[in-house]
Design an enzyme around this catalytic site. Structure first.
Site, PDB file in Angstrom:
ATOM      1  N   GLY A  54      -2.800  -7.510  -8.915  1.00 41.80           N
ATOM      2  CA  GLY A  54      -3.819  -6.465  -9.878  1.00 41.80           C
ATOM      3  C   GLY A  54      -3.015  -5.411 -10.582  1.00 41.80           C
ATOM      4  O   GLY A  54      -1.911  -4.960 -10.368  1.00 41.80           O
ATOM      5  N   SER A  55      -3.852  -5.002 -11.811  1.00 42.08           N
ATOM      6  CA  SER A  55      -3.283  -4.026 -12.636  1.00 42.08           C
ATOM      7  C   SER A  55      -3.640  -2.531 -12.043  1.00 42.08           C
ATOM      8  O   SER A  55      -4.230  -2.613 -10.928  1.00 42.08           O
ATOM      9  CB  SER A  55      -3.621  -3.867 -14.011  1.00 42.08           C
ATOM     10  OG  SER A  55      -3.464  -5.265 -14.518  1.00 42.08           O
ATOM     11  N   GLY A  56      -3.170  -1.648 -12.461  1.00 41.92           N
ATOM     12  CA  GLY A  56      -3.139  -0.368 -11.871  1.00 41.92           C
ATOM     13  C   GLY A  56      -1.995   0.141 -10.970  1.00 41.92           C
ATOM     14  O   GLY A  56      -2.169   1.282 -10.523  1.00 41.92           O
ATOM     15  N   HIS A  57      -1.156  -0.560 -10.781  1.00 45.15           N
ATOM     16  CA  HIS A  57       0.129  -0.255 -10.215  1.00 45.15           C
ATOM     17  C   HIS A  57       1.290  -0.011 -11.132  1.00 45.15           C
ATOM     18  O   HIS A  57       2.388  -0.146 -10.597  1.00 45.15           O
ATOM     19  CB  HIS A  57       0.359  -1.387  -9.228  1.00 45.15           C
ATOM     20  CG  HIS A  57      -0.709  -1.705  -8.281  1.00 45.15           C
ATOM     21  ND1 HIS A  57      -1.198  -0.689  -7.488  1.00 45.15           N
ATOM     22  CD2 HIS A  57      -1.204  -2.808  -7.890  1.00 45.15           C
ATOM     23  CE1 HIS A  57      -2.179  -1.297  -6.779  1.00 45.15           C
ATOM     24  NE2 HIS A  57      -2.428  -2.552  -6.924  1.00 45.15           N
ATOM     25  N   HIS A 216      -4.176   0.449  -2.765  1.00 47.73           N
ATOM     26  CA  HIS A 216      -5.534   0.232  -3.598  1.00 47.73           C
ATOM     27  C   HIS A 216      -6.433   1.304  -2.737  1.00 47.73           C
ATOM     28  O   HIS A 216      -7.898   1.149  -3.227  1.00 47.73           O
ATOM     29  CB  HIS A 216      -6.175  -1.014  -3.096  1.00 47.73           C
ATOM     30  CG  HIS A 216      -5.314  -2.273  -3.549  1.00 47.73           C
ATOM     31  ND1 HIS A 216      -4.393  -3.018  -2.624  1.00 47.73           N
ATOM     32  CD2 HIS A 216      -5.022  -2.945  -4.820  1.00 47.73           C
ATOM     33  CE1 HIS A 216      -3.566  -3.961  -3.475  1.00 47.73           C
ATOM     34  NE2 HIS A 216      -4.174  -4.023  -4.583  1.00 47.73           N
TER      35      HIS A 216
END
Length: 330
Positions: A54-57, A216
């Site tokens: 997932g993106s956001g990291h 997350h």
């Protein structure tokens, strides 16, 4: 929610477009299916390393595509696994004929989708699963321990080995060895806000912190009152040391990783606290890294990672690397 956004459904596309333009000498960005590849891929005769999630990291994983690390990365939507077609397309684009190694964080969606991609592409390929988080054995998204900032260490060292000509079996064995030598644990001071949700993932009181939080925003070991930086660092390092059991006097890599919303001043302060803990426990910090490498959008907090080193792993860490987010020796 206050973010630099044009439209929620275009955040990832526009971010990747900017990333690709800013680092066009290192990477190329492919859309539909979406992946980021080395600008010079495929590299003939080299094992191709592929990761994603997932993106956001950010900068994980796209920021680590380049010489000495990954050949490709597959970004999913925010906190959502990438899809098998992305992974298969990335593998086919960067396979230089020496096989493909998937490096996968231990989250249910990531593991399942990378397994499906492996079935789709067939051929000579293998997988390393990272699970360095000592906070909890099972949590949201996972069966077993979570893969967190230690993934960066695995990608760097295996990337160096592949760059030096190691074959697929050797790269897989090395990745598993580095993962076993690595432990991490994080703490959150605030939550983060996923753009599509528009509200914080969880709530913390003004005087509360989440000890052992996931990347997350998953729950950690416990919610406790805010303490001094030394006390927080000692709690994290004690959990890491107890699990890793490093040999007295042996060298180690200490990584202080920001979650996106913590100033560097505070990250270096936490490094000072963690290093003093190591000195008091006869753990020799031989290599260091401080900064935002595995983030959780704008969450305030950090994680500490310790990797037990030997001469071989130290040389692999020091090997030249040139990516958007990590570079030395070139």
């Amino acid at each position: 929610m206050k973010k630099f956004i044009n439209a929620v459904d275009r955040v990832l596309t526009e971010s990747l477009r900017g990333f690709g333009a800013a680092h066009s000498d290192i990477v190329r960005v492919q859309m539909e299916p979406t992946f980021v590849a080395r600008a010079d891929a495929p590299v003939k005769g080299k094992v191709a390393l592929i990761s994603g999630g997932g993106s956001g990291h950010e900068p994980l994983h796209a920021g680590f595509v380049g010489r000495g690390m990954l050949d490709a990365a597959c970004p999913g939507q925010v906190f959502t696994s990438c899809t098998p077609d992305q992974m298969a397309a990335a593998a086919q684009a960067v396979d230089g004929g020496a096989g493909v190694l998937f490096i996968v964080k231990n989250y249910a969606g990531d593991v399942m989708n990378f397994e499906m991609a492996a079935d789709m592409i067939g051929g000579d390929q293998a997988t390393v699963i990272t699970n360095d988080d000592v906070a909890v054995e099972d949590s949201t998204y996972t069966t077993g321990r979570r893969g967190v900032a230690g993934t960066v260490v695995v990608e760097k060292m295996v990337g160096a080995a592949a760059d030096k000509g190691a074959d697929l079996a050797a790269c897989k064995a090395l990745g598993e060895r580095v993962n076993k030598a690595t432990r991490s644990m994080g703490v959150a001071l605030t939550s983060c806000t996923v753009p599509a949700a528009g509200r914080p993932t969880f709530q913390l009181g003004e005087d509360e912190i989440e000890m052992g939080v996931g990347i997350h925003g998953e729950p950690g070991r416990k919610r406790v009152k805010l303490e001094s930086a030394d006390a927080i660092a000692n709690t994290l390092m004690h959990a890491i040391e107890t699990d890793l059991k490093p040999k007295a006097g042996a060298p180690a890599l200490l990584l202080v990783n920001g979650f996106g919303g913590t100033p560097l001043m505070e990250l270096y302060l936490m490094y000072d606290a963690a290093r003093r803990y190591c000195e008091g426990r006869n753990i020799k910090v031989a290599r260091s890294l401080v900064g935002n490498y595995t983030t959780s959008l704008e969450m305030a907090g950090c994680s500490l990672t310790l990797t037990a080193l030997d001469d071989e792993l130290t040389k692999l860490w020091d090997h030249p690397v040139r990516t958007a987010a990590l570079r030395w020796g070139v």
